[in-house]
Design an enzyme around this catalytic site. Structure first.
Site, PDB file in Angstrom:
ATOM      1  N   LYS A  49       0.820  -1.209   0.000  1.00  0.00           N
ATOM      2  CA  LYS A  49       0.000   0.000   0.000  1.00  0.00           C
ATOM      3  C   LYS A  49       0.856   1.262   0.000  1.00  0.00           C
ATOM      4  CE  LYS A  49       0.032   0.842   4.715  1.00  0.00           C
ATOM      5  NZ  LYS A  49      -0.463   1.017   6.030  1.00  0.00           N
ATOM      6  N   THR A  50       2.027   1.223   0.595  1.00  0.00           N
ATOM      7  CA  THR A  50       2.868   2.423   0.570  1.00  0.00           C
ATOM      8  C   THR A  50       3.294   2.728  -0.857  1.00  0.00           C
ATOM      9  OG1 THR A  50       3.657   1.771   2.742  1.00  0.00           O
ATOM     10  CG2 THR A  50       4.799   3.582   1.678  1.00  0.00           C
ATOM     11  N   ASP A 276      -3.345   7.691   5.722  1.00  0.00           N
ATOM     12  CA  ASP A 276      -2.880   6.314   5.885  1.00  0.00           C
ATOM     13  C   ASP A 276      -3.366   5.790   7.235  1.00  0.00           C
ATOM     14  OD1 ASP A 276      -1.630   3.988   5.351  1.00  0.00           O
ATOM     15  OD2 ASP A 276       0.411   4.721   5.650  1.00  0.00           O
ATOM     16  N   GLU A 277      -3.416   4.493   7.406  1.00  0.00           N
ATOM     17  CA  GLU A 277      -3.840   3.872   8.664  1.00  0.00           C
ATOM     18  C   GLU A 277      -5.197   4.415   9.114  1.00  0.00           C
ATOM     19  OE1 GLU A 277      -2.093   1.462   9.592  1.00  0.00           O
ATOM     20  OE2 GLU A 277       0.047   1.859   9.340  1.00  0.00           O
ATOM     21  N   GLN A 307      -6.541  -4.476  11.128  1.00  0.00           N
ATOM     22  CA  GLN A 307      -5.343  -4.016  11.829  1.00  0.00           C
ATOM     23  C   GLN A 307      -5.638  -2.832  12.747  1.00  0.00           C
ATOM     24  OE1 GLN A 307      -1.428  -4.099   9.819  1.00  0.00           O
ATOM     25  NE2 GLN A 307      -2.600  -4.521   7.970  1.00  0.00           N
ATOM     26  N   ARG A 657       3.787  -9.452  10.428  1.00  0.00           N
ATOM     27  CA  ARG A 657       5.068  -8.731  10.293  1.00  0.00           C
ATOM     28  C   ARG A 657       6.115  -9.638   9.669  1.00  0.00           C
ATOM     29  NH1 ARG A 657       3.217  -4.701   9.484  1.00  0.00           N
ATOM     30  NH2 ARG A 657       1.322  -5.916   9.573  1.00  0.00           N
TER      31      ARG A 657
END
Length: 800
Positions: A49-50, A276-277, A307, A657
């Site tokens: 996504k980044t 973001d987030e 998340q 992760r």
DNA sequence: TATCGTAGTGTTTTT
DNA sequence: CACTACGATA
């Protein structure tokens, strides 16, 4: 110009633009080239996504809507078409003319606001944008909610009745302020502990509820008291010209709601907003974003409901679940392909998260291959858990992995202790992210408080912190009288102290007060003349702080060193910020810095942090430790289904992760807060299922496993050890501690011995110093240089 | 007013 | 266990 030429040009244009962004899958491409209108990107962990975010911004700036548009500015010639063909086939540079033809309705960089979760993420975004866009990237605002709000508030604070140099209170300051209020109003801190009051107030602010509203809506005694305390607290902060973390958002939203003209200015400035987030945003943050986006609704949010791990801090998953209602006509794009992990790891993650209800629902997949099974280790206790991790790190290093490919993640910071101790003794380089911050150390906070009193003389709280530090014979009694006078006059404490001679009540402590005021004025003068780092040094000297520490022996010495570090930190800031460096700017940076911001992924060490801190990061090898009911999921969440779901999401974050291998571990007994407990196995283990796990357990629960590199007798395969564990409780009861006595005489080292260390490789023993039943072994390694390790802890074997 | 000692207490996660 | 708050004493 013919229609045919134009059509050919448009096809080519699209191809050239796509080619300039490298490899994107169809869904990612869709996200990158959706330019206008509301857009929700549901991005699973590791879905790139980044990359999408960076490319999307780059596309806005470089090509605008050209990819999907049939507009052409200027006239296309056969030469242009040929040039584009050549470009596609051979690459090369764009001419200015071609660049013009490739762009339609581009966005100016300064019209873009990108909001991330941490300063570190913002920095990374800026770096990657810099790589793609060069100097243009500088003008894009990429920052956290909090930093962006501070920026706005510094300019507009006066509209809200705050000084523009307002102080930012951290949670410690907030607590002090609250405790003072409790004392002043005689509030029972048993019924409503200040901490709870603060978090209740925080959650009210997250929902944009004012003290008056809170008062109105309060339905029980506790809520009434919260409302009362909220009002008093708000008044106090306002009087001190201070805002706490929640205020930064709350006041900015209020500013926009109450001053439409101001809002209009910022709306005109930022025409494209990216968040973001998004799953971790609060109601207030949602309002902020939608106010700014209002009008054109060019808002793009990226998030993953699975998340969401900051509900406790006011985040509402609702923001993401009802994005389409808030922004009608919103386009939704799902990124479900994972580029990070193996199938084994994703299977485990999917199995865990599917136990949650009320989620958007998605299943991650990857074509990275199956990978190794997830490893599950049952340790005797936390030391054994640490030893096991160390030995796996050693094994992986032998296979060519680096230290920094390993991350140890846990539920709470307190769990880092035993691992840290073990690694330190074994001489394995590690770094802990989080826990106590450098800027939270008393001496550092004191010096920073001096600085913030210079910047904002209204701030009584920070003044009280330092007025008698070092001791200046200004006690609580004196301060209370002075504070009363100040309250009566409606001015600040510092003003009263400045003219103390006018108030007979202060006559007894006139000299000390005047002495302090003199120091203060001296410092203010220094602030005018000196550079920031010089000023900090001056503060340390003039305040008498240095002299105080010098008189304190060893303890004071290390504190003095910390202050030295502070001076160099400020120097770095001055060098980086150049002309822009200001006292307020520095204090602000310090206030908003987070633990993860200091994490340096280049440094080659094992890294340890909470799962919260690890959000957004990835590592080849990930250890999730303390897989026990009561630890993870934590005690506090046991009886609340909602809290449990949040723990489960946290588990999902932790698992995802990992890129190559995931190691879970649990200890049969664990010491937490001074008491030894036996926690049952975490439910997350059962949710993953034994078919996905490969088990192993501590072999002989009592004998110095720490030093024996091979797991002799460890059982492999399946989950059969569960029954074994139950049967062996008695045998494992005495806590094993690897001591020299237990390990017998066979493993002593002597100078000249040739040894092998699991981390550092082979080497020669230089020196052995016995100490408290153990010994420090100094070794010169063939490749790693000279290191000191503890004989009983280091993964060390003697070579014949 | 400062400092020392003791008793009590609370412990998740963080911008 | 580690920290804080409070009280007694110099």
């Amino acid at each position: 110009m013919s229609d045919k030429l134009e059509r050919e040009f448009l096809t080519l244009r699209r191809q050239v633009i796509e080619a300039s962004f490298g490899r994107l899958n169809p869904v990612q491409r869709d996200a990158v080239f959706t330019v206008n209108g509301p857009l929700l990107i549901l991005a699973g962990a590791g879905s790139g996504k980044t990359t999408v975010l960076v490319n999307r911004i780059a596309n806005l700036v470089r090509y605008g809507t050209a990819h999907d548009s049939d507009k052409i500015f200027g006239t296309v010639t056969q030469e242009d078409v040929d040039a584009l063909h050549a470009l596609l086939e051979q690459g090369g540079k764009l001419t200015a003319r071609l660049a013009g033809l490739l762009a339609v309705d581009t966005v100016r960089p300064w019209q873009i606001l990108a909001i991330t979760f941490t300063n570190k993420a913002a920095g990374e975004l800026k770096n990657r944008l810099g790589d793609m866009l060069g100097a243009d990237a500088q003008e894009i605002v990429a920052s956290t909610f909090h930093s962006a709000c501070v920026r706005i508030l510094r300019r507009e604070a006066e509209q809200l009745g705050y000084p523009s140099a307002f102080t930012i209170y951290d949670s410690d300051d907030s607590q002090r302020a609250m405790k003072e209020l409790y004392k002043q109003q005689n509030i029972d801190d048993k019924f409503l502990p200040p901490r709870s009051a603060l978090s209740a107030i925080g959650r009210l602010k997250d929902r944009m509820i004012s003290p008056q509203q809170a008062e109105k809506e309060a339905s029980d005694i506790r809520a009434k008291l919260v409302a009362q305390v909220y009002a008093g607290y708000a008044k106090r902060l306002r009087g001190a010209g201070a805002m706490d973390f929640d205020d930064l958002i709350y006041q900015t939203v209020r500013l926009f709601q109450e001053h439409p003209d101001v809002l209009e200015r910022y709306r005109n400035r930022w025409r494209y907003i990216l968040v973001d987030e998004y799953q971790d945003t609060s109601v207030a943050q949602f309002l902020l974003v939608s106010l700014l986006a209002g009008g054109n609704n060019n808002i793009c949010v990226v998030g993953d409901d699975d998340q969401s791990i900051y509900r406790f801090r006011g985040a509402t998953i609702e923001n993401i679940l009802s994005f389409e209602q808030h922004f009608p006509g919103a386009k939704v794009i799902r990124l479900e392909q994972n580029y990070r992990s193996t199938t084994s790891i994703l299977d485990a993650a999917n199995r865990v998260i599917q136990n949650n209800v009320g989620r958007k629902g998605k299943t991650l997949w990857t074509d990275n291959g199956q990978g190794e099974k997830v490893q599950y280790y049952l340790a005797d206790n936390e030391q054994d858990e640490a030893a096991h991790i160390a030995s796996i790190v050693g094994k992986n290093l032998k296979k060519g992995a680096r230290l920094r490919d390993h991350a140890i993640l846990y539920r709470m910071n307190a769990q880092s202790g035993p691992i840290e101790t073990y690694f330190a003794r074994a001489g394995i380089p590690y770094k802990i992210v989080g826990g106590h911050r450098f800027f939270d150390r008393k001496e550092v906070k004191d010096i920073l408080s001096y600085l913030s009193v210079i910047a904002n003389p209204q701030d009584d709280l920070r003044l009280r912190r330092i007025i008698n530090e070092p001791a200046r014979k200004i006690g609580a009694a004196t301060l209370d009288t002075a504070a009363n006078i100040a309250a009566g006059l409606g001015c600040s404490l510092l003003e009263v102290i400045g003219e103390a001679e006018n108030y007979p009540a202060l006559s007894r402590s006139l000299t000390p007060l005047k002495n302090f005021y003199e120091i203060y004025q001296e410092l203010c003068a220094a602030a005018e003349e000196q550079t920031l780092d010089e000023l900090v040094a001056t503060v340390i000297d003039c305040s008498g702080y240095r002299r105080m520490l010098e008189a304190q022996g060893e303890e004071g010495q290390t504190r003095l060193e910390n202050l030295g570090e502070l001076v160099s930190a400020v120097k770095t800031y001055v060098e980086e910020a150049g002309e822009e460096a200001t006292l307020e700017g520095y204090l602000e940076q310090v206030a908003l810095i987070s633990d993860i911001d200091g994490y340096d992924e280049e440094a080659d060490t094992v890294v340890m942090m909470t799962m919260h801190a690890a959000k957004g990061l990835e590592f080849d090898y990930v250890f999730l430790i303390g897989m026990e009911e009561g630890v993870f999921p934590g005690q506090m969440s046991q009886y609340s289904p909602d809290d449990l779901e949040e723990e489960r999401r946290l588990c999902y974050v932790g698992i995802t992760r990992a890129k190559k291998e995931l190691y879970l571990s649990r200890a049969r007994s664990r010491m937490i807060f001074g008491k030894t407990n036996r926690y049952p196995e975490s439910r997350f283990i059962a949710e993953i299922g034994s078919d996905l796990l490969e088990g192993e357990e501590s072999a002989m629960p009592s004998f110095g496993r720490a030093a024996s590199p091979a797991h002799g007798g460890a059982r492999q395969g399946g989950m059969s050890f569960k029954s074994f564990a139950a049967g062996s409780t008695l045998a494992s009861a005495p806590a094993p501690r690897p001591t020299a006595a237990r390990r017998g005489a066979g493993v002593k080292f002597a100078p000249g011995d040739r040894v092998e260390h699991k981390v550092f490789g082979k080497g020669v023993v230089l020196k052995v110093t016995p100490i408290a039943g153990d010994s420090i072994v100094e070794i010169r390694f063939d490749t790693a240089g000279v290191k000191k390790t503890m004989a009983n802890y280091a993964p060390l074997t003697r070579l014949e």
